[in-house]
Design a protein around this motif. Structure first.
Motif, mmCIF file in Angstrom:
data_model
loop_
_atom_site.group_PDB
_atom_site.id
_atom_site.type_symbol
_atom_site.label_atom_id
_atom_site.label_comp_id
_atom_site.label_asym_id
_atom_site.label_seq_id
_atom_site.Cartn_x
_atom_site.Cartn_y
_atom_site.Cartn_z
ATOM 1 N N ASP A 247 22.473 -59.360 25.357
ATOM 2 C CA ASP A 247 22.653 -58.975 26.759
ATOM 3 C C ASP A 247 23.094 -57.517 26.891
ATOM 4 O O ASP A 247 23.452 -57.062 27.978
ATOM 5 C CB ASP A 247 23.640 -59.903 27.463
ATOM 6 C CG ASP A 247 25.050 -59.825 26.871
ATOM 7 O OD1 ASP A 247 25.266 -59.071 25.885
ATOM 8 O OD2 ASP A 247 25.945 -60.522 27.389
ATOM 9 N N ARG B 240 10.877 -48.410 28.447
ATOM 10 C CA ARG B 240 12.198 -48.860 28.006
ATOM 11 C C ARG B 240 12.423 -48.532 26.533
ATOM 12 O O ARG B 240 13.544 -48.211 26.128
ATOM 13 C CB ARG B 240 12.355 -50.366 28.240
ATOM 14 C CG ARG B 240 12.418 -50.756 29.693
ATOM 15 C CD ARG B 240 12.667 -52.258 29.859
ATOM 16 N NE ARG B 240 12.757 -52.635 31.272
ATOM 17 C CZ ARG B 240 13.070 -53.843 31.711
ATOM 18 N NH1 ARG B 240 13.325 -54.814 30.833
ATOM 19 N NH2 ARG B 240 13.128 -54.098 33.010
ATOM 20 N N LYS C 38 25.416 -46.150 27.150
ATOM 21 C CA LYS C 38 25.098 -46.766 28.438
ATOM 22 C C LYS C 38 25.307 -48.275 28.451
ATOM 23 O O LYS C 38 25.142 -48.961 27.445
ATOM 24 C CB LYS C 38 23.647 -46.451 28.836
ATOM 25 C CG LYS C 38 23.306 -44.966 28.874
ATOM 26 C CD LYS C 38 24.202 -44.180 29.817
ATOM 27 C CE LYS C 38 23.810 -42.721 29.862
ATOM 28 N NZ LYS C 38 24.744 -41.895 30.656
ATOM 29 N N ALA D 77 24.306 -52.074 30.374
ATOM 30 C CA ALA D 77 23.061 -52.702 30.824
ATOM 31 C C ALA D 77 22.709 -52.244 32.235
ATOM 32 O O ALA D 77 21.537 -51.960 32.531
ATOM 33 C CB ALA D 77 23.195 -54.223 30.765
ATOM 34 N N ALA D 78 23.700 -52.157 33.120
ATOM 35 C CA ALA D 78 23.432 -51.719 34.492
ATOM 36 C C ALA D 78 22.940 -50.274 34.521
ATOM 37 O O ALA D 78 22.050 -49.924 35.313
ATOM 38 C CB ALA D 78 24.697 -51.862 35.333
ATOM 39 N N GLU D 79 23.506 -49.427 33.672
ATOM 40 C CA GLU D 79 23.076 -48.028 33.631
ATOM 41 C C GLU D 79 21.658 -47.891 33.092
ATOM 42 O O GLU D 79 20.902 -47.027 33.543
ATOM 43 C CB GLU D 79 24.063 -47.211 32.787
ATOM 44 C CG GLU D 79 25.402 -47.017 33.473
ATOM 45 C CD GLU D 79 26.442 -46.419 32.560
ATOM 46 O OE1 GLU D 79 27.277 -45.624 33.049
ATOM 47 O OE2 GLU D 79 26.443 -46.742 31.343
ATOM 48 N N PHE D 80 21.300 -48.729 32.140
ATOM 49 C CA PHE D 80 19.915 -48.718 31.660
ATOM 50 C C PHE D 80 18.942 -49.020 32.798
ATOM 51 O O PHE D 80 17.918 -48.339 32.967
ATOM 52 C CB PHE D 80 19.733 -49.740 30.539
ATOM 53 C CG PHE D 80 20.116 -49.234 29.179
ATOM 54 C CD1 PHE D 80 19.393 -48.222 28.580
ATOM 55 C CD2 PHE D 80 21.187 -49.776 28.497
ATOM 56 C CE1 PHE D 80 19.733 -47.749 27.318
ATOM 57 C CE2 PHE D 80 21.546 -49.315 27.247
ATOM 58 C CZ PHE D 80 20.827 -48.298 26.648
ATOM 59 N N GLU D 81 19.237 -50.038 33.568
ATOM 60 C CA GLU D 81 18.349 -50.408 34.672
ATOM 61 C C GLU D 81 18.262 -49.290 35.705
ATOM 62 O O GLU D 81 17.186 -49.011 36.250
ATOM 63 C CB GLU D 81 18.837 -51.714 35.312
ATOM 64 C CG GLU D 81 18.693 -52.916 34.393
ATOM 65 C CD GLU D 81 19.068 -54.221 35.081
ATOM 66 O OE1 GLU D 81 19.363 -54.173 36.302
ATOM 67 O OE2 GLU D 81 19.071 -55.264 34.412
ATOM 68 N N GLU D 82 19.380 -48.626 35.951
ATOM 69 C CA GLU D 82 19.394 -47.531 36.917
ATOM 70 C C GLU D 82 18.540 -46.349 36.441
ATOM 71 O O GLU D 82 17.879 -45.676 37.243
ATOM 72 C CB GLU D 82 20.829 -47.079 37.142
ATOM 73 C CG GLU D 82 20.967 -45.965 38.177
ATOM 74 C CD GLU D 82 22.407 -45.534 38.378
ATOM 75 O OE1 GLU D 82 22.639 -44.563 39.116
ATOM 76 O OE2 GLU D 82 23.310 -46.170 37.787
ATOM 77 N N GLU E 71 15.927 -46.515 34.367
ATOM 78 C CA GLU E 71 14.553 -46.850 33.978
ATOM 79 C C GLU E 71 13.496 -46.063 34.754
ATOM 80 O O GLU E 71 12.527 -45.564 34.153
ATOM 81 C CB GLU E 71 14.306 -48.354 34.116
ATOM 82 C CG GLU E 71 12.921 -48.748 33.622
ATOM 83 C CD GLU E 71 12.677 -50.238 33.675
ATOM 84 O OE1 GLU E 71 11.651 -50.689 33.128
ATOM 85 O OE2 GLU E 71 13.511 -50.970 34.268
ATOM 86 N N TRP F 43 16.810 -56.623 26.737
ATOM 87 C CA TRP F 43 16.180 -56.014 27.915
ATOM 88 C C TRP F 43 15.060 -55.069 27.525
ATOM 89 O O TRP F 43 14.051 -54.966 28.221
ATOM 90 C CB TRP F 43 17.264 -55.278 28.686
ATOM 91 C CG TRP F 43 16.800 -54.452 29.847
ATOM 92 C CD1 TRP F 43 16.589 -54.865 31.127
ATOM 93 C CD2 TRP F 43 16.534 -53.038 29.841
ATOM 94 N NE1 TRP F 43 16.204 -53.811 31.928
ATOM 95 C CE2 TRP F 43 16.169 -52.679 31.163
ATOM 96 C CE3 TRP F 43 16.573 -52.054 28.857
ATOM 97 C CZ2 TRP F 43 15.839 -51.366 31.511
ATOM 98 C CZ3 TRP F 43 16.254 -50.749 29.206
ATOM 99 C CH2 TRP F 43 15.883 -50.416 30.520
ATOM 100 N N LYS G 133 9.628 -56.639 28.989
ATOM 101 C CA LYS G 133 8.269 -56.403 29.497
ATOM 102 C C LYS G 133 7.263 -56.157 28.376
ATOM 103 O O LYS G 133 6.084 -56.485 28.507
ATOM 104 C CB LYS G 133 8.263 -55.192 30.430
ATOM 105 C CG LYS G 133 9.080 -55.345 31.701
ATOM 106 C CD LYS G 133 9.024 -54.059 32.519
ATOM 107 C CE LYS G 133 9.844 -54.152 33.788
ATOM 108 N NZ LYS G 133 9.825 -52.855 34.552
#
Length: 457
Positions: free
Chosen positions: A193, A236, A246, A248-253, A255, A338, A342
Motif C-alpha cells: 500500500d 507511474r 513521497k 501514496a497520496a502524493e504519488f497520486e497528486e 501522476e 499502485w 494500470k
C-alpha cells in the motif's frame, strides 16, 4: 538504536532521483507512433527541466567547498561561478545544461533541505539522461561520463557527513548506473500500500550496473526496460525515484505531472550524424541491414516499423545478469503496488533482451545494454571487443571514432591504471561483452557498408 531504514535513507534519497534512468529504458510498436499532445509536451518539459521533485541532499556550501578534495586547483566559486561549475562538471562527469538551471550543470537541481530552510542541491534524472557529444548537450542523450561513486563520496564529505553504506555497486566505471537496484531497495522499504517499513523486505534481486538508453527511442516502443516486460505507456513506472520521500497520496497528486513528462520524453528526437556519409556505401549497407538486422531491430525510412522483439538469452547470449538478477519475488511485490495497477510487469513473457530501435545509434555509444562495447565495428565483429578499456576523458569529437562509430577505446597496457574510474572491465559482474555475434559472419565490405548505413538512422 538506528533502524535499517534510517541507515539507508540518506543514500536512497540522493540515489532515488537516478532511478528514472532505468524507467525510460525501451518501447516496441508495430505502427508509427502518434505525436503527443503539444500542450502536454510543453507542460512536461517545464516540469522536468524546471522543477525539483526531491528535497536537497547537500547544502550549497558543500557544492562550493568540495574542490578541497580534488588533486588539482579549481576556480573560486564566488569570484568565477561559471568557471567553477565547468570544473565541477568535468570532475564528476556532468554536462552543461541547455536550459536555465541556476548555474548548475545538467543533472543537478536547486532545492531546499528537509529543514525547509537550508538551500542546496539534489541530483535528478538528467544525471543519467543528460549527455553531450561534440560540445553540444542534449536532454535524453545517455551520460557516458558520470562518476556517481566519486561524486557521491565527495559531496557527503564536503557536507560534513558520513557517506551512507550502499548495499549494492552503484557504478564501477564512468557512465554506468545501477538504477535497477535503486528501485529494488527503495521498493523493499514499502509495503504494497506504499506505507513505509522499518526493515526492508528480502527481495532476492541482484541487478548489475548498466548503460542508460537514449530517451528518443521510447516513442517507438510498447514495452520498456531492457527485458521488455513493462508497458511503455506507464507514467507511474517513471515515478519510482520518488519512493525515497513521497506518500501514496502524493504519488497520486503528482501522476498528471509525470504523464506530461512522459509525453515530453516521447517528443524528443535523436540528433543527426554531423559528419559526411558516403551515400553509395550507405545504400549498400541498407540492403545488408534489411537482410541481417531488420527482423529484430525494425526498418527505417519515412516511418519506423519496430517489432519490439525480445531475443531469448540462449540466442543473443549477451551478459545474463540483468535478466537473471531480477527476482520473481520483486516482480510480484511491484505488481501488487499502485505503480503496476494500470500497467503490470509481464510475468509470462520470454526472458531475454529487447532488441532496441536504432534511431540515433551513432550518438549512443558504448553499445549493448551494459555499455561493454565501445564502437559499432566491435559490436559487429566480436573479436575486436576489448576486455578492458578506458572511457574517453570527454565527449568532444576528438575522442569520437568516425570510422568505427563510437568512442576511441584506449586499452590499458598493464594492471595499474592512472585514472581507475575511467576503466571499464568486462570481467566485472554484469559487464560481460560477449554475445550478439550476428555481425561476425559479415564480410569486411558488408560490415563497412552496414556501419555507413547506421550513421543515417
Amino acid at each position: 538504536m538506528r533502524t535499517a531504514t534510517n541507515r539507508l535513507r540518506p543514500g536512497l534519497v540522493v540515489l532515488a532521483s537516478l532511478i528514472v534512468g532505468a524507467a525510460f529504458a525501451k518501447r516496441a510498436l508495430a505502427d508509427a507512433p502518434s505525436a503527443p499532445d503539444p500542450a502536454a509536451v510543453e507542460r512536461g518539459r517545464e516540469a522536468l527541466l524546471g522543477r525539483s521533485f526531491l528535497k536537497a541532499e547537500w547544502a550549497d556550501e558543500a557544492y562550493k567547498g568540495v574542490a578541497r578534495f580534488w588533486d588539482e586547483p579549481a576556480p573560486d566559486p564566488e569570484k568565477d561561478p561559471e568557471g567553477y561549475a565547468r570544473a565541477f562538471a568535468k570532475r564528476y562527469g556532468f554536462h552543461p545544461a541547455p536550459f536555465p538551471n541556476d548555474g548548475l550543470p545538467m543533472g543537478l537541481k536547486r532545492s531546499v533541505k528537509a529543514d525547509g530552510k537550508t538551500r542546496g542541491m539534489q541530483v535528478d534524472c538528467l544525471a543519467c539522461h543528460g549527455g553531450s557529444i561534440g560540445g553540444t548537450s542534449y536532454v535524453g542523450l545517455p551520460n557516458t561520463q558520470i562518476d556517481y561513486t566519486g561524486f557521491f563520496l565527495d559531496l557527503f564529505r564536503a557536507d560534513g557527513r558520513r557517506t551512507p553504506l550502499m548495499p549494492f555497486v552503484l557504478n564501477s566505471a564512468r557512465g554506468t548506473t545501477n538504477a535497477g537496484m535503486m528501485s529494488v531497495v527503495l521498493m523493499s522499504l514499502r509495503n504494497t500500500d506504499l506505507s513505509s517499513r522499518t526493515f526492508p523486505l528480502a527481495m532476492g534481486s541482484n541487478l548489475p550496473e548498466l548503460d542508460a538508453p537514449p530517451w528518443w527511442v521510447l516513442k517507438y516502443k510498447t514495452k520498456m526496460y531492457y527485458d521488455g516486460r513493462t508497458p511503455a505507456d506507464s507514467s507511474r513506472s517513471i515515478m519510482q525515484f520518488l519512493l525515497a520521500e513521497k506518500t501514496a497520496a502524493e504519488f497520486e497528486e503528482l501522476e498528471p505531472t509525470f504523464a506530461d513528462i512522459h509525453a515530453y520524453i516521447q517528443s524528443i528526437e535523436a540528433p543527426k550524424y554531423p559528419f559526411p556519409i558516403e551515400a553509395e556505401s550507405a545504400a549498400r549497407g541498407r540492403a545488408v541491414f534489411e537482410k541481417s538486422c531488420a527482423g529484430c531491430h525494425g526498418t527505417y525510412g519515412e516511418t519506423v516499423d519496430y517489432p519490439g522483439e525480445v531475443v531469448p538469452l540462449d540466442v543473443v547470449k549477451t551478459d545474463p545478469a540483468r535478466i537473471e538478477g531480477l527476482s520473481d519475488r520483486f516482480v510480484e511485490h511491484y505488481n501488487a503496488t499502485w505503480f503496476a495497477a494500470k500497467h503490470p510487469v509481464d510475468v509470462d513473457s520470454e526472458r531475454g533482451y529487447q532488441a532496441p530501435p536504432l534511431v540515433g545509434i551513432w550518438a549512443s555509444a558504448p553499445y549493448l545494454h551494459n555499455g561493454s562495447v565501445p564502437t559499432l565495428r566491435a559490436l559487429l565483429d566480436s573479436p575486436r571487443r576489448p576486455a578492458r578499456y578506458l572511457r574517453p576523458p570527454s565527449t568532444d569529437f576528438e575522442h569520437y571514432d568516425r570510422r568505427d562509430v563510437g568512442w576511441k577505446a584506449q586499452v590499458p597496457a598493464g594492471a595499474e591504471v592512472k585514472e581507475p574510474r575511467r576503466l571499464f572491465d568486462a570481467s566485472r559482474y554484469g559487464l560481460g561483452n560477449g554475445g550478439h555475434t550476428f555481425g561476425d559472419k559479415l564480410s569486411d565490405a558488408d560490415r563497412d557498408d552496414l556501419i555507413e548505413y547506421l550513421k543515417t538512422l
